[in-house]
Design a protein around this motif. Structure first.
Motif, PDB file in Angstrom:
ATOM      1  N   MET A   1       0.849  -1.202   0.000  1.00 55.01           N
ATOM      2  CA  MET A   1       0.000   0.000   0.000  1.00 55.01           C
ATOM      3  C   MET A   1       0.886   1.255   0.000  1.00 55.01           C
ATOM      4  N   VAL A   3       2.011   5.217   0.604  1.00 53.85           N
ATOM      5  CA  VAL A   3       1.767   6.145   1.721  1.00 53.85           C
ATOM      6  C   VAL A   3       0.599   7.084   1.398  1.00 53.85           C
ATOM      7  N   GLN A   4       0.406   7.396   0.109  1.00 53.22           N
ATOM      8  CA  GLN A   4      -0.714   8.261  -0.278  1.00 53.22           C
ATOM      9  C   GLN A   4      -2.041   7.610   0.124  1.00 53.22           C
ATOM     10  N   ILE A   6      -2.470   5.271   2.438  1.00 51.09           N
ATOM     11  CA  ILE A   6      -2.558   5.204   3.906  1.00 51.09           C
ATOM     12  C   ILE A   6      -3.106   6.523   4.444  1.00 51.09           C
TER      13      ILE A   6
END
Lengths: 173, 268
Positions: A1, A3-4, A6
Motif C-alpha cells: 500500500m 503512503v498516499q 494510507i
C-alpha cells in the motif's frame, strides 16, 4: 500500500467519523436527529474507489457508533456502511454522473438492507422491529444524494483530487 | 457538539492489566454468546456479571449511565415492538387487537437486555485499553502494519477535523450563513459550503501526511519494524484465554446439543 493511500484512508475514516458523530441534523417531522455521514461516504467512494471508500465508511461509522454509545450496533454498522462504500465505489468511481447516481442508489439500498437483515435475524429484533428502523436508515442514505453534489463542488475547487490516491509521478526535464 | 473518541479511562485494575488481545477475545466470545442465547435468566445473569466486571475495573457510574441513556430508548422500542407483534402462548393482558403474553414479554425483555449487555461488553474493552495498546494488539493478532497505522492516524485526526468543522462553520455563520432555521435535507443543503471547505482542507492534510510518511522512509522494503509499545502475554493472560475458550465451547455445546438457553423462560 502506498503512503498516499494510507494517508487518504486515515483522513477518510476521520471525516466519516466526524460527520456521523458530531453534526446532528434535526428532522422536523419526528423531533429526532439524523446525521450527514452518508454524504461523506458517497463522496469518498466516488472520489477514491471501493477500497478507500469501503474502509473509510466502515471504520469511520463504527468508531462514531462507539463514540455515541451505540456499542452493540458497531459491528453491524461496520458491515452496513462498509457495503455502501464498497458498492458505491465499484459502480461510480471514475465514471460519469449517471453512474454516480446509480452508485448512490445501490449503495444506499445495500446499507438499508444490511441493517434490516442484520437487525431482524442476528440481533433478533424480528421484522417488525427492524422495519421500525428502516425509515431512519433510508432518510439517512437519502441525504447521501448531496454527496454527488459535494463531489462536483470539491472537484471544481480542488482538481488535484484525481491524483491524490496515486503515488506522484516524477519526470526528468 | 464534540464527541470524544478517546475511550480509555486510565486505571490500574486487573482488567487494565490484562493483555488487550485477551480482552478482544472476551468481546468476541461475549457478543457471540449473547446473540446465541434467548433466555431471560441467562441475559439477566450476563447483565449482573458485566456490571460486576465494570465495577471491579473502576468504571465511573457516569460512564455506565451514558451507555444506559443512549441505549434505553432503542431497547425499550424493540422490547415493545417484539412484545406486541410476536405474541406467543396465553395472553396475560389484552386490549383492542394487542395481546401481551408472558413469553412475548420475556422475548422483548431479552432483546432490550441483549442491546445493553453487548454494549457493556464492548465498552469494558474500550474503557480499559489505551489507543496504542488497542492498535498494537490488532497488529500482533495479524492485522497488517499499514492498517494499524491507518487506524492510529484516523483516531488522531478525528479531534482535528471536529475543530476544522467548528472553525469553518463559525466563519461561514459570521458571514451570514443561517443554519439553524432549517431542518432535514434543507439543513444539510445549506451546510454544503462548510463541507466543501472542510473536505478540501482535510484532503490537503492527507497530502502533507503522505509526504511526512514518505520523508520518514515509511514503506521502505526489507526493514524490520520495531515498536515503542510492547505487549506481554503473562501467565494470567494464558489462564484467562483458557477460561474464555472453555466458556465458549461448553456454552455452545450445551446450546446446540441440549437446547440450553433457547427458550425465553425455561433454561432447557
Amino acid at each position: 500500500m502506498t503512503v498516499q493511500r494510507i494517508a487518504l484512508m486515515a483522513v477518510g475514516i476521520a471525516i466519516v467519523a466526524v460527520l456521523v458523530s458530531s453534526i446532528p441534523v434535526p428532522i422536523a417531522a419526528t423531533g429526532g436527529f439524523t446525521h450527514p455521514g452518508a454524504i461523506a461516504e458517497i463522496f469518498i467512494a466516488l472520489a477514491f474507489g471501493p477500497i478507500v471508500g469501503g474502509v473509510s465508511a466502515a471504520v469511520g461509522a463504527a468508531i462514531a457508533d462507539l463514540a455515541l454509545g451505540y456499542g452493540s450496533f458497531a459491528p453491524l454498522t461496520f458491515l452496513a456502511h462498509g457495503s455502501l462504500g464498497v458498492i458505491a465505489g465499484l459502480i461510480g468511481w471514475k465514471k460519469g454522473s449517471n453512474a454516480h447516481f446509480l452508485a448512490w442508489i445501490a449503495g444506499g439500498l445495500s446499507l438499508a438492507a444490511v441493517y434490516f437483515l442484520g437487525e431482524a435475524t442476528i440481533y433478533g429484533f424480528g421484522f417488525a422491529g427492524a422495519a421500525a428502523e428502516l425509515p431512519f436508515n433510508l432518510f439517512q442514505v437519502g441525504l447521501g444524494l448531496l454527496g454527488l453534489l459535494l463531489f462536483q463542488l470539491v472537484r471544481r475547487a480542488f482538481p488535484q483530487i484525481d491524483q491524490l490516491g496515486e503515488a506522484p509521478k516524477f519526470e526528468e526535464l | 457538539m464534540s464527541v470524544s473518541v478517546n475511550f480509555y479511562l486510565p486505571g490500574g485494575s486487573w482488567l487494565h492489566r490484562t493483555d488487550p488481545r485477551v480482552k478482544l477475545l472476551f468481546v468476541a466470545t461475549t457478543l457471540f454468546l449473547l446473540i446465541l442465547f434467548q433466555n431471560l435468566w441467562l441475559m439477566l445473569g450476563a447483565l449482573l456479571l458485566l456490571l460486576a466486571l465494570h465495577w471491579s475495573a473502576g468504571t465511573p457510574p457516569s460512564k455506565l449511565g451514558f451507555i444506559l441513556k443512549t441505549l434505553l430508548p432503542v431497547g425499550l422500542l424493540m422490547m415493545i415492538l417484539r412484545t406486541i407483534f410476536y405474541p406467543e402462548g396465553d395472553p396475560i393482558l389484552s386490549f383492542w387487537v394487542v395481546e401481551i403474553t408472558k413469553i412475548g414479554l420475556a422475548q422483548g425483555t431479552v432483546l432490550a437486555l441483549r442491546i445493553l449487555t453487548m454494549a457493556l461488553a464492548v465498552f469494558a474493552w474500550l474503557y480499559t485499553t489505551s489507543q496504542a495498546d488497542l492498535v498494537q494488539s490488532m497488529v500482533r493478532l495479524g492485522l497488517r502494519h499499514e492498517w494499524g497505522l491507518v487506524l492510529a492516524l484516523a483516531l488522531r485526526y478525528i479531534p482535528t477535523f471536529q475543530g476544522t468543522f467548528t472553525l469553518i462553520s463559525e466563519a461561514q455563520q459570521a458571514r451570514g450563513l443561517n443554519i439553524q432555521q432549517h431542518t432535514g435535507f434543507k439543513r444539510v443543503r445549506v451546510m454544503m459550503p462548510i463541507f466543501v471547505a472542510m473536505i478540501i482542507s482535510s484532503l490537503r492534510d492527507s497530502g502533507q501526511l503522505a509526504t511526512a510518511l514518505e520523508a520518514r522512509g515509511y514503506g521502505k522494503p526489507h526493514v524490520t519494524r520495531t515498536t515503542l509499545v510492547q505487549l506481554h502475554f503473562r501467565r494470567w493472560d494464558y489462564g484467562m484465554t483458557g477460561l474464555l475458550l472453555l466458556l465458549l465451547i461448553s456454552f455452545t455445546y450445551l446450546r446446540f446439543r441440549y437446547g440450553f438457553g433457547e427458550q425465553p423462560l425455561a433454561l432447557f
